[in-house]
Design an enzyme around this catalytic site. Structure first.
Site, PDB file in Angstrom:
ATOM      1  N   ASP A  82       0.851  -1.195   0.000  1.00 20.43           N
ATOM      2  CA  ASP A  82       0.000   0.000   0.000  1.00 20.43           C
ATOM      3  C   ASP A  82       0.889   1.249   0.000  1.00 20.43           C
ATOM      4  O   ASP A  82       1.784   1.377   0.848  1.00 20.43           O
ATOM      5  CB  ASP A  82      -0.878  -0.047   1.269  1.00 20.43           C
ATOM      6  CG  ASP A  82      -1.902   1.061   1.301  1.00 20.43           C
ATOM      7  OD1 ASP A  82      -2.406   1.459   0.232  1.00 20.43           O
ATOM      8  OD2 ASP A  82      -2.212   1.533   2.421  1.00 20.43           O
ATOM      9  N   HIS A  83       0.652   2.150  -0.927  1.00 17.23           N
ATOM     10  CA  HIS A  83       1.397   3.417  -1.012  1.00 17.23           C
ATOM     11  C   HIS A  83       2.921   3.245  -1.013  1.00 17.23           C
ATOM     12  O   HIS A  83       3.624   3.859  -0.210  1.00 17.23           O
ATOM     13  CB  HIS A  83       1.016   4.365   0.141  1.00 17.23           C
ATOM     14  CG  HIS A  83      -0.378   4.871   0.061  1.00 17.23           C
ATOM     15  ND1 HIS A  83      -0.790   5.811  -0.855  1.00 17.23           N
ATOM     16  CD2 HIS A  83      -1.475   4.564   0.796  1.00 17.23           C
ATOM     17  CE1 HIS A  83      -2.085   6.052  -0.694  1.00 17.23           C
ATOM     18  NE2 HIS A  83      -2.527   5.301   0.295  1.00 17.23           N
ATOM     19  N   HIS A 179      -7.623  10.641   3.675  1.00 17.32           N
ATOM     20  CA  HIS A 179      -7.036   9.620   4.564  1.00 17.32           C
ATOM     21  C   HIS A 179      -7.188   9.984   6.050  1.00 17.32           C
ATOM     22  O   HIS A 179      -7.099  11.136   6.419  1.00 17.32           O
ATOM     23  CB  HIS A 179      -5.529   9.488   4.297  1.00 17.32           C
ATOM     24  CG  HIS A 179      -5.193   8.694   3.073  1.00 17.32           C
ATOM     25  ND1 HIS A 179      -4.589   9.227   1.976  1.00 17.32           N
ATOM     26  CD2 HIS A 179      -5.365   7.368   2.795  1.00 17.32           C
ATOM     27  CE1 HIS A 179      -4.389   8.284   1.063  1.00 17.32           C
ATOM     28  NE2 HIS A 179      -4.848   7.152   1.531  1.00 17.32           N
ATOM     29  N   GLY A 208      -8.757   6.064   1.686  1.00 17.22           N
ATOM     30  CA  GLY A 208      -9.334   6.916   2.733  1.00 17.22           C
ATOM     31  C   GLY A 208     -10.778   6.553   3.027  1.00 17.22           C
ATOM     32  O   GLY A 208     -11.608   7.415   3.318  1.00 17.22           O
ATOM     33  N   SER A 210     -12.227   5.046   5.501  1.00 11.63           N
ATOM     34  CA  SER A 210     -12.779   5.144   6.861  1.00 11.63           C
ATOM     35  C   SER A 210     -13.679   6.358   7.004  1.00 11.63           C
ATOM     36  O   SER A 210     -14.588   6.367   7.832  1.00 11.63           O
ATOM     37  CB  SER A 210     -11.644   5.227   7.893  1.00 11.63           C
ATOM     38  OG  SER A 210     -10.915   4.028   7.888  1.00 11.63           O
ATOM     39  N   ASN A 229     -10.120   0.696   0.375  1.00 14.26           N
ATOM     40  CA  ASN A 229      -9.051   0.618   1.379  1.00 14.26           C
ATOM     41  C   ASN A 229      -9.505   1.143   2.743  1.00 14.26           C
ATOM     42  O   ASN A 229      -9.946   2.296   2.842  1.00 14.26           O
ATOM     43  CB  ASN A 229      -7.882   1.508   0.951  1.00 14.26           C
ATOM     44  CG  ASN A 229      -7.080   0.945  -0.191  1.00 14.26           C
ATOM     45  OD1 ASN A 229      -7.515   0.010  -0.857  1.00 14.26           O
ATOM     46  ND2 ASN A 229      -5.913   1.504  -0.417  1.00 14.26           N
ATOM     47  N   ALA A 231      -8.146   1.543   6.789  1.00 13.61           N
ATOM     48  CA  ALA A 231      -7.078   1.395   7.788  1.00 13.61           C
ATOM     49  C   ALA A 231      -7.492   2.011   9.122  1.00 13.61           C
ATOM     50  O   ALA A 231      -7.493   1.332  10.164  1.00 13.61           O
ATOM     51  CB  ALA A 231      -5.793   2.050   7.283  1.00 13.61           C
TER      52      ALA A 231
END
Ligand code: G3H
Ligand code: ZN
Length: 307
Positions: A82-83, A179, A208, A210, A229, A231
């Site tokens: 990731d990233h 994010h 981002g 969430s 995604n 996190a």
């Protein structure tokens, strides 16, 4: 089953109109929560490690943990970088056994982003590993005005040029999410997602997540998002579980008591997201070995017989 690549999972999701959840792992309990949740939901899953997580846990340790966890279940599991913000990080992960890569050149000028992405795509595709790239920028939470956020969003025409020039397999787009938001109140630009989807054709990735509302997920998926995604929500659930268990058992000294609760709290969040994303139950019709899976397009015995 052995790790699979993200290519086949995302193409299937695109065809069938759902998104595969991509969850960030930082340690053993995260890996267990993600893989167990996928097994219980019968969902394909992408387990991803950021550069920070790799630094924290160790590259080889991450690969060994995730491989072992994936091999113990019946659902397809991907190990994704990731990233990855540089070429070498991508090469190291490729060599270590990741089955999906990401180059995030969103901080670079367009041409530089194209050049490095293309280089990574070239080496990764040589061994059938797909690559995600980012165009436009999904910013970090903080003071950001709507105008500033809009200026960072992905331009559909640029996305088309980028995809054609790089041969990338999936594209992370900046469409209103931010994010590390701790509340679900980001507003997605659905028209922009649709426009990009129509032009580029490849699976689109929402970062981002969430901070995105449940309706945002549904509309985003309808418009063309195939990978989502998450996190921060996992971190919140894990920390909440730890704190609650520590408050409940103040004299306990065995950390497994606290970690078990943290893992359970995180698993609940992951299972709920899988249902929202529509990927629950989708592992049932997955057959490893469809074109694009690791090794499937590689040399076969027949190829050697020819020589
Ligand atoms: O790449 C990771 C994700 O974009 C996670 O974003 O922390 O806001 O859920 P999040
Ligand atoms: Zn991200």
């Amino acid at each position: 089953m052995p790790l699979v690549t993200s290519k086949e999972l995302l193409i299937k999701a695109q065809k069938e109109g759902y998104a595969v959840g991509a969850f960030n792992a930082n340690n053993l309990e995260y890996v267990q929560a993600i893989v167990q949740a996928a097994e219980e939901e019968k969902a394909p899953v992408i387990l991803q490690a950021s550069q920070g997580a790799i630094k924290y846990a160790g590259l080889e340790q991450v690969v060994s943990m995730v491989k072992a966890a994936a091999e113990a279940v019946s659902v397809p599991v991907v190990l994704h970088l990731d990233h990855g913000t540089d070429f070498l990080q991508n090469v190291r992960c490729l060599r270590a056994g990741f089955t999906s890569l990401m180059f995030d050149g969103s901080a670079l000028p367009f041409e530089e982003n194209v050049a490095i992405t293309r280089k990574i795509v070239e080496i990764a595709h040589a061994v059938n590993i797909p690559v995600e790239a980012e165009l436009g920028k999904v910013p970090q939470a903080g003071e950001i005005s709507f105008e500033e956020l809009k200026a960072l969003m992905t331009h559909p025409d640029e996305a088309l040029r980028f995809v054609e020039a790089t041969g990338v397999d999936s594209l992370a787009v900046s469409v209103g999410s931010i994010h590390r938001m701790q509340v679900q109140e980001a507003k997605l630009d659905i028209e922009r997602i649709q426009k990009i989807r129509e032009l580029v054709g490849i699976p689109l990735v929402l970062h981002g997540a969430s901070g995105v509302t449940d309706d945002g997920y549904r509309e985003g998926i309808k418009a063309g998002i195939c990978k989502i995604n998450v996190a921060t929500e996992l971190n919140k659930a894990f920390t909440r579980g730890l704190k609650e268990a520590m408050a409940e058992f103040p004299d306990e000294v065995d950390p497994r008591k606290f970690l078990t609760r943290a893992r359970e709290e995180m698993k609940k969040v992951i299972r709920a997201k899988m249902r929202l994303f529509g990927c629950s139950g989708k592992a049932k019709s997955f057959s490893p070995g469809v074109p694009g899976s690791r090794g499937e397009e590689g040399a076969t015995l027949k190829d050697f017989e020819k020589e």
